[in-house]
Design a protein around this motif. Sequence first.
Motif, mmCIF file in Angstrom:
data_model
loop_
_atom_site.group_PDB
_atom_site.id
_atom_site.type_symbol
_atom_site.label_atom_id
_atom_site.label_comp_id
_atom_site.label_asym_id
_atom_site.label_seq_id
_atom_site.Cartn_x
_atom_site.Cartn_y
_atom_site.Cartn_z
ATOM 1 N N THR A 48 0.850 -1.183 0.000
ATOM 2 C CA THR A 48 0.000 0.000 0.000
ATOM 3 C C THR A 48 0.888 1.236 0.000
ATOM 4 O O THR A 48 1.800 1.334 0.821
ATOM 5 C CB THR A 48 -0.889 0.004 1.258
ATOM 6 N N PRO A 49 0.646 2.183 -0.926
ATOM 7 C CA PRO A 49 1.466 3.397 -0.945
ATOM 8 C C PRO A 49 1.335 4.150 0.374
ATOM 9 O O PRO A 49 0.264 4.211 0.969
ATOM 10 C CB PRO A 49 0.887 4.229 -2.088
ATOM 11 N N THR A 50 2.442 4.729 0.814
ATOM 12 C CA THR A 50 2.439 5.472 2.071
ATOM 13 C C THR A 50 2.432 6.974 1.839
ATOM 14 O O THR A 50 2.531 7.733 2.776
ATOM 15 C CB THR A 50 3.666 5.100 2.923
ATOM 16 N N HIS A 51 2.338 7.397 0.600
ATOM 17 C CA HIS A 51 2.307 8.826 0.290
ATOM 18 C C HIS A 51 1.354 9.072 -0.877
ATOM 19 O O HIS A 51 1.018 8.161 -1.615
ATOM 20 C CB HIS A 51 3.702 9.342 -0.038
ATOM 21 N N GLU A 52 0.959 10.313 -0.996
ATOM 22 C CA GLU A 52 0.082 10.694 -2.094
ATOM 23 C C GLU A 52 0.898 10.869 -3.364
ATOM 24 O O GLU A 52 2.030 11.366 -3.305
ATOM 25 C CB GLU A 52 -0.619 12.019 -1.777
ATOM 26 N N PRO A 53 0.378 10.495 -4.526
ATOM 27 C CA PRO A 53 1.114 10.725 -5.770
ATOM 28 C C PRO A 53 1.292 12.216 -6.010
ATOM 29 O O PRO A 53 0.426 13.015 -5.682
ATOM 30 C CB PRO A 53 0.224 10.102 -6.842
ATOM 31 N N ARG A 54 2.431 12.573 -6.549
ATOM 32 C CA ARG A 54 2.721 13.976 -6.834
ATOM 33 C C ARG A 54 1.932 14.408 -8.061
ATOM 34 O O ARG A 54 1.894 13.712 -9.060
ATOM 35 C CB ARG A 54 4.215 14.147 -7.104
ATOM 36 N N THR A 55 1.329 15.574 -7.974
ATOM 37 C CA THR A 55 0.641 16.136 -9.131
ATOM 38 C C THR A 55 1.273 17.473 -9.454
ATOM 39 O O THR A 55 1.650 18.223 -8.561
ATOM 40 C CB THR A 55 -0.863 16.335 -8.867
ATOM 41 N N GLU A 56 1.425 17.747 -10.717
ATOM 42 C CA GLU A 56 2.018 19.009 -11.140
ATOM 43 C C GLU A 56 1.011 20.142 -10.998
ATOM 44 O O GLU A 56 -0.156 19.976 -11.333
ATOM 45 C CB GLU A 56 2.482 18.923 -12.601
ATOM 46 N N PRO A 57 1.451 21.289 -10.500
ATOM 47 C CA PRO A 57 0.546 22.432 -10.421
ATOM 48 C C PRO A 57 0.110 22.871 -11.816
ATOM 49 O O PRO A 57 0.848 22.731 -12.777
ATOM 50 C CB PRO A 57 1.385 23.522 -9.764
ATOM 51 N N THR A 58 -1.084 23.403 -11.904
ATOM 52 C CA THR A 58 -1.588 23.799 -13.209
ATOM 53 C C THR A 58 -0.925 25.064 -13.725
ATOM 54 O O THR A 58 -0.989 25.344 -14.908
ATOM 55 C CB THR A 58 -3.115 24.011 -13.153
ATOM 56 N N ASP A 59 -0.286 25.848 -12.844
ATOM 57 C CA ASP A 59 0.334 27.089 -13.280
ATOM 58 C C ASP A 59 1.822 26.930 -13.602
ATOM 59 O O ASP A 59 2.530 27.906 -13.754
ATOM 60 C CB ASP A 59 0.127 28.189 -12.245
ATOM 61 N N ALA A 60 2.301 25.712 -13.724
ATOM 62 C CA ALA A 60 3.696 25.466 -14.069
ATOM 63 C C ALA A 60 3.919 25.721 -15.555
ATOM 64 O O ALA A 60 3.067 25.416 -16.381
ATOM 65 C CB ALA A 60 4.094 24.033 -13.721
ATOM 66 N N PHE A 61 5.081 26.275 -15.880
ATOM 67 C CA PHE A 61 5.474 26.433 -17.278
ATOM 68 C C PHE A 61 5.970 25.083 -17.771
ATOM 69 O O PHE A 61 6.795 24.448 -17.132
ATOM 70 C CB PHE A 61 6.582 27.488 -17.399
ATOM 71 N N ASP A 70 9.969 13.536 -21.552
ATOM 72 C CA ASP A 70 10.606 14.577 -22.363
ATOM 73 C C ASP A 70 10.037 15.959 -22.058
ATOM 74 O O ASP A 70 10.115 16.858 -22.868
ATOM 75 C CB ASP A 70 10.475 14.252 -23.846
ATOM 76 N N GLU A 71 9.477 16.128 -20.844
ATOM 77 C CA GLU A 71 8.899 17.411 -20.475
ATOM 78 C C GLU A 71 9.561 17.975 -19.225
ATOM 79 O O GLU A 71 9.841 17.246 -18.275
ATOM 80 C CB GLU A 71 7.400 17.254 -20.223
ATOM 81 N N VAL A 72 9.794 19.282 -19.254
ATOM 82 C CA VAL A 72 10.346 20.001 -18.106
ATOM 83 C C VAL A 72 9.262 20.969 -17.646
ATOM 84 O O VAL A 72 8.727 21.732 -18.438
ATOM 85 C CB VAL A 72 11.619 20.785 -18.496
ATOM 86 N N SER A 73 8.930 20.918 -16.349
ATOM 87 C CA SER A 73 7.960 21.841 -15.763
ATOM 88 C C SER A 73 8.703 22.759 -14.796
ATOM 89 O O SER A 73 9.498 22.298 -13.988
ATOM 90 C CB SER A 73 6.872 21.087 -15.008
ATOM 91 N N VAL A 74 8.427 24.051 -14.888
ATOM 92 C CA VAL A 74 9.093 25.029 -14.043
ATOM 93 C C VAL A 74 8.037 25.734 -13.200
ATOM 94 O O VAL A 74 7.058 26.255 -13.722
ATOM 95 C CB VAL A 74 9.852 26.082 -14.906
ATOM 96 N N LEU A 75 8.254 25.743 -11.887
ATOM 97 C CA LEU A 75 7.322 26.362 -10.962
ATOM 98 C C LEU A 75 8.090 27.284 -10.026
ATOM 99 O O LEU A 75 9.141 26.914 -9.501
ATOM 100 C CB LEU A 75 6.612 25.275 -10.137
ATOM 101 N N SER A 76 7.564 28.479 -9.821
ATOM 102 C CA SER A 76 8.176 29.411 -8.872
ATOM 103 C C SER A 76 8.111 28.837 -7.482
ATOM 104 O O SER A 76 7.136 28.195 -7.091
ATOM 105 C CB SER A 76 7.442 30.749 -8.884
ATOM 106 N N VAL A 77 9.156 29.065 -6.713
ATOM 107 C CA VAL A 77 9.199 28.624 -5.328
ATOM 108 C C VAL A 77 8.774 29.811 -4.463
ATOM 109 O O VAL A 77 9.327 30.895 -4.602
ATOM 110 C CB VAL A 77 10.611 28.144 -4.930
ATOM 111 N N SER A 78 7.789 29.595 -3.597
ATOM 112 C CA SER A 78 7.297 30.684 -2.750
ATOM 113 C C SER A 78 8.196 30.908 -1.564
ATOM 114 O O SER A 78 8.759 30.073 -1.015
ATOM 115 C CB SER A 78 5.912 30.392 -2.223
#
Length: 99
Positions: A8-21, A91-99
């Motif tokens: 059983t997974p012990t963590h939630e799957p990571r989802t990319e934010p919708t505002d990522a480049f 083959d995708e790079v997502s860039v998100l600002s760090v708050s």
Amino acid sequence: MATDPRPTPTHEPRTEPTDAFRYSMSSDETACEAVCNAVATVEGCSVLDLEPIAETVDTDSLDALFSPANRDERYHLTLRYAGYEVAITGDEVSVLSVS
């Protein structure tokens, strides 16, 4: 009664934010080049204006992990570079600002 042998997974799957480049790597571009190009696009500057990516990650390892032969959804890596969180998947790079 049968039990499911899979762990059983012990963590939630990571989802990319919708505002990522999102940036798609070309077939003749290394992963390091793609990361630098994506961040430079977000910053609106030249890749020469960015800090050297080799100060953040082992460039040979990154390029080998995401070589054209390995660009599929099995591999996912997240790193911090030039003030951004950068996620590489296939083959995708997502860039998100760090708050």
